[in-house]
Design an enzyme around this catalytic site. Structure first.
Site, PDB file in Angstrom:
ATOM      1  N   CYS A 129      23.083  37.435 -16.508  1.00 29.38           N
ATOM      2  CA  CYS A 129      24.347  37.612 -17.322  1.00 29.38           C
ATOM      3  C   CYS A 129      24.224  36.699 -18.179  1.00 29.38           C
ATOM      4  O   CYS A 129      23.437  36.104 -18.473  1.00 29.38           O
ATOM      5  CB  CYS A 129      25.780  37.246 -16.092  1.00 29.38           C
ATOM      6  SG  CYS A 129      25.889  36.067 -15.724  1.00 29.38           S
ATOM      7  N   CYS A 130      25.440  36.539 -18.591  1.00 28.12           N
ATOM      8  CA  CYS A 130      25.445  35.428 -20.325  1.00 28.12           C
ATOM      9  C   CYS A 130      25.221  33.962 -20.368  1.00 28.12           C
ATOM     10  O   CYS A 130      24.521  33.874 -20.595  1.00 28.12           O
ATOM     11  CB  CYS A 130      26.752  36.011 -20.695  1.00 28.12           C
ATOM     12  SG  CYS A 130      27.577  37.655 -20.901  1.00 28.12           S
ATOM     13  N   GLY A 131      25.149  33.462 -19.086  1.00 26.09           N
ATOM     14  CA  GLY A 131      25.245  32.633 -18.840  1.00 26.09           C
ATOM     15  C   GLY A 131      26.331  31.468 -20.049  1.00 26.09           C
ATOM     16  O   GLY A 131      27.211  31.826 -19.647  1.00 26.09           O
ATOM     17  N   ARG A 164      19.120  39.338 -20.320  1.00 29.53           N
ATOM     18  CA  ARG A 164      19.301  39.200 -22.288  1.00 29.53           C
ATOM     19  C   ARG A 164      18.225  38.601 -22.847  1.00 29.53           C
ATOM     20  O   ARG A 164      17.076  38.611 -23.632  1.00 29.53           O
ATOM     21  CB  ARG A 164      19.447  39.718 -22.322  1.00 29.53           C
ATOM     22  CG  ARG A 164      21.106  38.773 -23.283  1.00 29.53           C
ATOM     23  CD  ARG A 164      22.467  39.362 -23.756  1.00 29.53           C
ATOM     24  NE  ARG A 164      23.233  38.307 -24.093  1.00 29.53           N
ATOM     25  CZ  ARG A 164      24.470  38.384 -23.393  1.00 29.53           C
ATOM     26  NH1 ARG A 164      24.664  38.876 -22.182  1.00 29.53           N
ATOM     27  NH2 ARG A 164      24.727  36.952 -23.254  1.00 29.53           N
ATOM     28  N   ARG A 216      24.068  43.278 -26.861  1.00 35.83           N
ATOM     29  CA  ARG A 216      25.019  42.862 -27.664  1.00 35.83           C
ATOM     30  C   ARG A 216      24.259  40.739 -28.758  1.00 35.83           C
ATOM     31  O   ARG A 216      23.188  40.426 -27.277  1.00 35.83           O
ATOM     32  CB  ARG A 216      26.369  41.991 -27.790  1.00 35.83           C
ATOM     33  CG  ARG A 216      26.797  41.195 -26.945  1.00 35.83           C
ATOM     34  CD  ARG A 216      27.734  40.663 -25.912  1.00 35.83           C
ATOM     35  NE  ARG A 216      28.488  40.125 -25.639  1.00 35.83           N
ATOM     36  CZ  ARG A 216      28.298  39.773 -23.801  1.00 35.83           C
ATOM     37  NH1 ARG A 216      27.948  40.507 -23.555  1.00 35.83           N
ATOM     38  NH2 ARG A 216      27.788  38.723 -23.682  1.00 35.83           N
TER      39      ARG A 216
END
Length: 276
Positions: free
Chosen positions: A115-117, A186, A214
């Site tokens: 995920c985003c971290g 990502r 994004r």
């Protein structure tokens, strides 16, 4: 430098079939669906554990090299004496021929999920301030080229079409997509892209990064470390990402969908608007 495997695939499945219960319009039905694989790869540098990266198990050499370059641990491929990936143990062991900039005061062990971290400030860690530099590439792009590149990136991401569960990143000239990588994370997709560039010694000047997700601050910093002057994304940017882009002279294009997009920073690289 020696490696344990030749490139893509690594002998591990990228997706698996699962039996699911599907609901649509008031009715349930049993179906089979393809879901993306998550693979945990622990990275060691000179026998010192650095991080565990949860990733899609292909182009793992690119991922490891891109990650280490992005973190500022290695500055050129001449430092990498050996890279051995064990798909059974889930390890990547890197040995360098010279001392590397790997100080635990600055590189605390951390778990990098798909995920985003972790959230960060303008520069997340010490190494970001030393590896993310201003980009002065005068590369230009036309609106029609933005639309075409995003279409080509989406078409190239076959694993996304199968599972819907990965991100894609592409290195492009304004005229065409040259290279693409996918991953459940990502940031991993971008590290795979950077790793290929770093290993090959490829010059990023005149190139554009296209991205399926994004534009977070972490994504923007990775683009800066690659040295690309333009980044095109399918989704929205964050305010911090735009602050970094303004500072580092990067043109950010978001919401690139269909025939439209938004230009957020340094629009002088995008031809055809009233200011050009």
């Amino acid at each position: 430098m020696s490696t344990a495997s030749p490139g893509a695939g690594e002998g591990l499945p990228l997706h698996t079939r699962r039996r699911i219960l599907h609901y649509d319009g008031g009715d349930f039905s049993v179906r089979e669906d393809e879901v993306a694989t998550e693979y945990a790869l622990t990275v060691f540098v000179n026998d010192q554990e650095m991080a565990t990266v949860v990733c899609t198990p292909e182009y793992m050499e690119d991922l490891v090299i891109g990650f280490l370059a992005s973190e500022g641990v290695i500055r050129h491929m001449g430092q990498v004496q050996d890279l051995v990936i064990s798909r059974f143990r889930g390890t990547a062991r890197v040995r360098t021929s010279t001392d590397v900039n790997f100080n635990q005061a600055f590189y605390n062990k951390r778990y990098i999920a798909s995920c985003c971290g972790k959230g960060r400030q303008m520069f997340y860690y010490y190494n970001d301030a030393h590896t993310a530099k201003r980009v002065d590439d005068p590369v230009r792009i036309q609106p029609s080229q933005v639309v075409t590149l995003m279409r080509e990136l989406e078409a190239s991401a076959s694993l996304w079409h199968v599972t819907g569960g990965v991100h894609a990143a592409g290195l492009c000239t304004p005229e065409r997509l040259e290279l693409s990588r996918v991953d459940i994370g990502r940031h991993n997709a971008l590290d795979k892209l950077y790793g290929h560039v770093f290993r090959s010694g490829r010059d990023v000047a005149g190139h554009v990064v296209a991205f399926s997700g994004r534009l977070s601050s972490e994504v923007l910093l990775k683009v800066a470390k690659m040295g690309a002057g333009i980044v095109i994304a399918k989704s929205a940017p964050t305010a911090l990402a735009l602050d970094i882009a303004e500072t580092l002279n990067i043109t950010t294009i978001g919401f690139a969908r269909g025939q439209g997009f938004h230009v957020y920073t340094h629009p002088w690289r995008v031809g055809g608007h009233p200011g050009t």
